[in-house]
Design an enzyme around this catalytic site. Structure first.
Site, PDB file in Angstrom:
ATOM      1  N   HIS A  38       0.886  -1.152  -0.009  1.00  0.00           N
ATOM      2  CA  HIS A  38       0.080   0.072  -0.034  1.00  0.00           C
ATOM      3  C   HIS A  38       0.890   1.324   0.115  1.00  0.00           C
ATOM      4  O   HIS A  38       1.221   1.731   1.101  1.00  0.00           O
ATOM      5  CB  HIS A  38      -0.743  -0.117   1.370  1.00  0.00           C
ATOM      6  CG  HIS A  38      -1.754  -1.361   1.412  1.00  0.00           C
ATOM      7  ND1 HIS A  38      -1.161  -2.353   1.856  1.00  0.00           N
ATOM      8  CD2 HIS A  38      -3.162  -1.432   1.185  1.00  0.00           C
ATOM      9  CE1 HIS A  38      -2.257  -3.358   1.708  1.00  0.00           C
ATOM     10  NE2 HIS A  38      -3.453  -2.586   1.331  1.00  0.00           N
ATOM     11  N   ASP A 165      -9.504   6.707   7.325  1.00  0.00           N
ATOM     12  CA  ASP A 165     -10.737   6.900   7.237  1.00  0.00           C
ATOM     13  C   ASP A 165     -11.461   5.493   7.701  1.00  0.00           C
ATOM     14  O   ASP A 165     -12.461   5.595   8.411  1.00  0.00           O
ATOM     15  CB  ASP A 165     -11.332   7.125   5.916  1.00  0.00           C
ATOM     16  CG  ASP A 165     -10.656   8.374   5.192  1.00  0.00           C
ATOM     17  OD1 ASP A 165     -11.035   9.400   5.861  1.00  0.00           O
ATOM     18  OD2 ASP A 165      -9.958   8.327   4.320  1.00  0.00           O
ATOM     19  N   HIS A 269      -4.182   3.084  -3.324  1.00  0.00           N
ATOM     20  CA  HIS A 269      -4.215   2.587  -2.085  1.00  0.00           C
ATOM     21  C   HIS A 269      -3.451   1.422  -1.726  1.00  0.00           C
ATOM     22  O   HIS A 269      -2.723   1.069  -0.836  1.00  0.00           O
ATOM     23  CB  HIS A 269      -5.612   2.392  -1.745  1.00  0.00           C
ATOM     24  CG  HIS A 269      -5.902   1.547  -0.499  1.00  0.00           C
ATOM     25  ND1 HIS A 269      -6.190   1.916   0.738  1.00  0.00           N
ATOM     26  CD2 HIS A 269      -6.186  -0.064  -0.485  1.00  0.00           C
ATOM     27  CE1 HIS A 269      -6.299   0.781   1.695  1.00  0.00           C
ATOM     28  NE2 HIS A 269      -6.201  -0.155   0.834  1.00  0.00           N
ATOM     29  N   SER A 389     -21.946  -8.675  38.063  1.00  0.00           N
ATOM     30  CA  SER A 389     -22.445  -9.971  37.528  1.00  0.00           C
ATOM     31  C   SER A 389     -20.893 -10.785  37.210  1.00  0.00           C
ATOM     32  O   SER A 389     -20.897 -11.950  37.511  1.00  0.00           O
ATOM     33  CB  SER A 389     -23.154  -9.799  36.042  1.00  0.00           C
ATOM     34  OG  SER A 389     -24.400  -9.156  36.304  1.00  0.00           O
ATOM     35  N   GLU A 416     -17.332  -3.974  24.739  1.00  0.00           N
ATOM     36  CA  GLU A 416     -16.539  -5.149  25.042  1.00  0.00           C
ATOM     37  C   GLU A 416     -15.376  -4.958  24.064  1.00  0.00           C
ATOM     38  O   GLU A 416     -14.391  -5.630  24.579  1.00  0.00           O
ATOM     39  CB  GLU A 416     -17.295  -6.560  24.793  1.00  0.00           C
ATOM     40  CG  GLU A 416     -18.626  -6.656  25.641  1.00  0.00           C
ATOM     41  CD  GLU A 416     -19.854  -5.942  25.500  1.00  0.00           C
ATOM     42  OE1 GLU A 416     -19.645  -5.120  24.230  1.00  0.00           O
ATOM     43  OE2 GLU A 416     -20.573  -5.666  26.258  1.00  0.00           O
ATOM     44  N   HIS A 478     -28.385 -14.817  25.475  1.00  0.00           N
ATOM     45  CA  HIS A 478     -27.236 -14.851  26.288  1.00  0.00           C
ATOM     46  C   HIS A 478     -26.491 -15.869  26.780  1.00  0.00           C
ATOM     47  O   HIS A 478     -25.502 -15.927  27.486  1.00  0.00           O
ATOM     48  CB  HIS A 478     -27.599 -14.252  27.802  1.00  0.00           C
ATOM     49  CG  HIS A 478     -28.231 -12.681  27.531  1.00  0.00           C
ATOM     50  ND1 HIS A 478     -28.989 -12.080  26.645  1.00  0.00           N
ATOM     51  CD2 HIS A 478     -27.694 -11.711  28.502  1.00  0.00           C
ATOM     52  CE1 HIS A 478     -29.026 -10.806  26.923  1.00  0.00           C
ATOM     53  NE2 HIS A 478     -28.330 -10.522  27.760  1.00  0.00           N
ATOM     54  N   ARG A 525     -22.584 -19.026  36.307  1.00  0.00           N
ATOM     55  CA  ARG A 525     -23.547 -18.081  37.145  1.00  0.00           C
ATOM     56  C   ARG A 525     -23.956 -19.076  38.518  1.00  0.00           C
ATOM     57  O   ARG A 525     -24.202 -18.455  39.455  1.00  0.00           O
ATOM     58  CB  ARG A 525     -24.453 -17.561  36.214  1.00  0.00           C
ATOM     59  CG  ARG A 525     -25.581 -16.857  37.193  1.00  0.00           C
ATOM     60  CD  ARG A 525     -26.769 -16.501  36.118  1.00  0.00           C
ATOM     61  NE  ARG A 525     -27.624 -15.568  36.777  1.00  0.00           N
ATOM     62  CZ  ARG A 525     -28.774 -15.909  37.424  1.00  0.00           C
ATOM     63  NH1 ARG A 525     -29.148 -17.141  37.114  1.00  0.00           N
ATOM     64  NH2 ARG A 525     -29.592 -15.133  38.228  1.00  0.00           N
TER      65      ARG A 525
HETATM   66  C1  LIG Z   1     -11.308  -4.498  10.172  1.00  0.00           C
HETATM   67  C2  LIG Z   1     -10.818  -4.363   8.605  1.00  0.00           C
HETATM   68  N1  LIG Z   1     -11.903  -4.589   7.643  1.00  0.00           N
HETATM   69  C3  LIG Z   1     -11.370  -4.335   6.486  1.00  0.00           C
HETATM   70  C4  LIG Z   1     -10.048  -4.006   6.098  1.00  0.00           C
HETATM   71  C5  LIG Z   1      -9.433  -4.028   4.512  1.00  0.00           C
HETATM   72  N2  LIG Z   1      -9.107  -2.817   4.330  1.00  0.00           N
HETATM   73  C6  LIG Z   1      -7.550  -2.451   4.537  1.00  0.00           C
HETATM   74  S1  LIG Z   1      -7.476  -0.800   4.020  1.00  0.00           S
HETATM   75  C7  LIG Z   1      -9.298  -0.550   3.803  1.00  0.00           C
HETATM   76  C8  LIG Z   1      -9.512   0.789   3.497  1.00  0.00           C
HETATM   77  C9  LIG Z   1      -9.011   1.636   4.490  1.00  0.00           C
HETATM   78  O1  LIG Z   1      -9.411   3.091   3.964  1.00  0.00           O
HETATM   79  P1  LIG Z   1      -8.503   4.401   4.929  1.00  0.00           P
HETATM   80  O2  LIG Z   1      -8.367   3.971   6.081  1.00  0.00           O
HETATM   81  O3  LIG Z   1      -9.114   5.608   4.085  1.00  0.00           O
HETATM   82  O4  LIG Z   1      -7.155   4.104   4.144  1.00  0.00           O
HETATM   83  P2  LIG Z   1      -6.486   4.956   2.787  1.00  0.00           P
HETATM   84  O5  LIG Z   1      -7.167   4.246   1.756  1.00  0.00           O
HETATM   85  O6  LIG Z   1      -6.646   6.146   2.876  1.00  0.00           O
HETATM   86  O7  LIG Z   1      -5.114   4.329   2.805  1.00  0.00           O
HETATM   87  C10 LIG Z   1      -9.766  -1.741   3.968  1.00  0.00           C
HETATM   88  C11 LIG Z   1     -11.364  -1.945   3.564  1.00  0.00           C
HETATM   89  C12 LIG Z   1      -9.142  -4.277   7.172  1.00  0.00           C
HETATM   90  N3  LIG Z   1      -7.748  -4.346   7.035  1.00  0.00           N
HETATM   91  N4  LIG Z   1      -9.521  -4.335   8.278  1.00  0.00           N
HETATM   92 MG   LIG Z   2      -8.717   7.113   3.598  1.00  0.00          MG
END
Ligand SMILES: Cc1ncc(C[n+]2csc(CCOP(=O)(O)OP(=O)(O)O)c2C)c(N)n1
Ligand SMILES: [Mg+2]
Length: 673
Positions: A38, A165, A269, A389, A416, A478, A525
């Protein structure tokens, strides 16, 4: 620091732009060479990272675990090349340029996402989006708590996070920022890579969130800057450091910044830029060097940062040497629990064997914790709003509150996942042994972070009560059924399901001693009788029998005709079934209590053979069968759940689902005759 550093001399004034371009070039070259990775995020956040490191951060690559260092968490873990480029540039010993050239290859330190323990200076594993920011909340909390105990002279550092994001869209971020804002974790500073791009395209495809307003509503200090304006970023960090609240710095950036054709596009990306675009980028940013080449003057500028950190670390060591807190802080950070904890647990077991105390194992856990917490203050407890609990608080534990971090009990709120991630952060930070409670069923909600506890080998202790249909009236929503199988399927996680007060104390001891592995204590429990060696003349022994994972609780006088294997609340049923088989049918039945599969698997084959025996086996557990065939073999039987539970008093449910001594005895008769 690696050897190149010593030979370096400043040649000319190096700008932060040049330093940032070194990150850009290394990121795009490494991704290109690996043909995977990336580049966009490291290129977009290169300026922010450069300002943070060149002007602010206190870390020392020659002493990467120095306790008072600032913590840096790359929550947007897909941008791992940002971290690896920084580590190379700063001169971490284990991050020579060759490691960057082996990005994402088997056995390299430069894994696809930053992995705790793979390379020095990686504070936590990231990649599952949102985990980093939530783990950082635990680190920032641990910093405040350690400072409250040992003083600001010795504990005074920031936790910096880069989040994308994606991190902010993930639900866990909500739990994390709410908790951090409430607790006023002023040493937490989050940079949001506000590039409006994620994988599918512009973030406008899926969100209209006003993140600044969201963070403000959670009690954060919020600023917004142009992430490529180094002066603006620097000023924002200064302001953030002064704030009495956690800070968000929204950094407007261009993903893939510097790439003339692809910059700003989701195409940067998660894919190499390609040779043509890399050449064009080099030209565009004025980077006239070969792949993986960083000119000496730029490298020197980066290495100077490391020297600043080294000086700060040395000054801290001098303060430590002169401090009356020295021993206490060193021993807290080492995480060694005093022997008195285990002496207390030994005495506890003896007392309750003698008294044959009959309590729910959640209650037994509370009682054991009373002994543990009185013997050490390293343990910090908490619960996701189920304190009374889960029975996780003990006498004299003051709560952690905003601006008051001297206590040792954390009200995590109904969060959690946030709790589990925060516990990872507390464990990683050092100085404490975190445990936290919820209902076993909500392991589902905590799962993402529990998996990382295991992957990172952290001593995090999950206290998960209400562990089966035995919880009764709250009903199938539960009542966990599949959770034990899920947890047992997780590598490097010890899942303990003790049968009585004695096993509960033993399992607590094992969890506390397990420095490199998380544990889950699965607790009932409902009340359970004390079962330990009820048939023996010498009921108490110093040996922790649960440490074998499974052991023979009841061996018949005659050669076994059947072996009943059970965990937790079903061991009582197995014992009753064995007695019934013997008295009513003259069948010799052994009972094996198996509180921890993982530890039993680690025993030698001879021991396992003796425990399991050669007679047909029946497993009894009020949960899904999945996994049990390993222990019962082809000729065995299983008495347990085959679907979801129901809402009713627990005894009715056990009868309804046919998990009774009669049902076990009937299964045995069917097997044998
Ligand atoms: C919990 C989770 N869901 C999905 C992904 C797959 N994934 C990796 S990066 C990404 C997009 C991330 O977007 P952003 O944080 O805006 O990164 P940017 O493209 O700006 O580098 C996704 C969906 C992941 N790594 N973790
Ligand atoms: Mg982004």
């Amino acid at each position: 620091m690696n050897s190149q550093a010593a030979a370096l001399k400043p040649v000319a004034a190096v700008s932060e732009r040049d330093m940032a371009n070194a990150i850009r070039a290394l990121a795009m070259d490494s991704v290109q060479k690996a043909n995977s990775g990336h580049p966009g995020m490291p290129m977009g956040m290169a300026d922010v990272a450069t300002v943070l490191f060149s002007r602010f951060i206190n870390i020392d690559p020659s002493a990467p675990n120095w306790p008072d260092r600032d913590r840096f968490v790359l929550s947007a873990g897909h941008g791992s090349m940002l971290q690896y480029a920084l580590h190379f540039l700063l001169g971490y010993d284990d991050m020579p340029i060759e490691e960057l050239q082996r990005f994402r290859q088997l056995g390299s330190r430069t894994a696809g996402h930053p992995e705790y323990g793979h390379a020095l200076g990686i504070e936590t594993t990231t990649g599952p989006l949102g985990q980093g920011i939530a783990t950082a909340v635990g680190m920032a909390l641990a910093e405040r708590m350690l400072a409250a105990r040992h003083g600001a002279d010795l504990v005074d550092h920031f936790t910096y996070v880069i989040a994308g994001d994606g991190c902010l869209q993930e639900g866990i971020s909500h739990e994390a920022i709410d908790l951090a804002g409430h607790l006023k974790l002023s040493r937490l500073i989050v940079f949001w890579d506000d590039n409006s791009i994620s994988i599918d395209g512009p973030t406008s495809l899926s969100t209209s969130m006003d993140q600044a307003a969201r963070f403000k509503a959670a009690g954060w200090h919020v600023q917004s800057v142009d992430g490529h304006d180094t002066e603006a970023v620097g000023a924002a960090i200064e302001a953030a450091q002064q704030s009495d609240r956690p800070s968000l710095i929204a950094c407007r950036t261009v993903i893939g910044k510097g790439a003339p054709n692809l910059g700003g596009s989701e195409k940067t990306h998660g894919a190499p830029l390609g040779d043509a675009e890399i050449t064009a980028t080099r030209e565009n940013i004025g980077w006239d060097y070969a792949p993986f080449e960083v000119p000496d003057d730029i490298l020197f500028a980066w290495r100077e940062i490391a020297e600043r950190g080294q000086a700060a670390r040395r000054a801290w060591e001098q303060r430590l040497a002169a401090s009356p807190q020295r021993r206490a802080l060193e021993s807290a950070v080492a995480g060694n629990l005093p022997d008195t904890v285990f002496d207390a647990l030994g005495a506890f077991r003896k007392e309750h064997v003698e008294k044959a105390t009959k309590v729910a194992t959640r209650k037994a856990s509370e009682m054991a914790l009373g002994a543990i917490n009185a013997a050490t203050d390293l343990t910090v407890g908490g619960s996701a709003d189920l304190t009374h609990s889960n029975l996780t608080i003990t006498k004299g534990m003051d709560r952690i509150a905003p601006d008051d971090y001297a206590g040792r009990y954390i009200h995590y709120g109904i969060r959690e996942h946030g709790m589990a991630a925060a516990m990872n952060g507390i464990a990683l930070h050092g100085g404490f042994v975190p445990y936290g409670g919820t209902f076993l069923c909500f392991a589902d909600y905590a799962r993402g972070a529990m998996r990382l506890s295991a992957l990172m080998g952290q001593r995090v202790i999950y206290v998960m009560t209400h562990d089966s249909i035995g919880l009764g009236e709250d009903g199938p929503t539960h009542q966990p059924v599949e959770h034990l199988a899920m947890l047992r399927a997780t590598p490097d996680l010890n899942v303990f399901r003790p049968a009585d007060i004695i096993e509960t104390a033993e399992c607590w001891e094992l969890a506390l001693k397990s420095k490199n592995r998380p544990s889950v204590l699965v607790l009932s429990r409902q009340n359970l009788p004390m079962l330990r060696q009820a048939h023996s003349d010498e009921p108490h022994s110093d040996e922790n029998r649960s440490s074998h994972g499974a052991y023979i609780l009841r061996e018949p006088a005659e050669h076994r005709a059947v072996t009943l294997i059970a965990t937790g609340s079903e061991v009582e049923i197995a014992v009753a079934a064995a007695e019934r088989l013997e008295t009513e049918h003259g069948i010799a039945a052994a009972v094996v209590s198996m509180p921890c599969w993982e530890l039993f698997e680690e025993q030698d084959a001879d021991y396992r053979k003796v425990v399991l025996g050669s007679a047909p086996r029946i497993a009894i557990e009020a949960a899904a069968r999945l996994g049990w065939d390993r222990w019962i073999g082809d000729t065995g039987a299983f008495v347990g759940m085959t679907g979801f539970g129901a809402s009713a008093p627990a005894p009715d449910l056990y009868r309804h689902f046919d998990i009774t001594p009669e049902a076990v005895a009937a299964a045995a008769l069917k097997l044998i005759i």
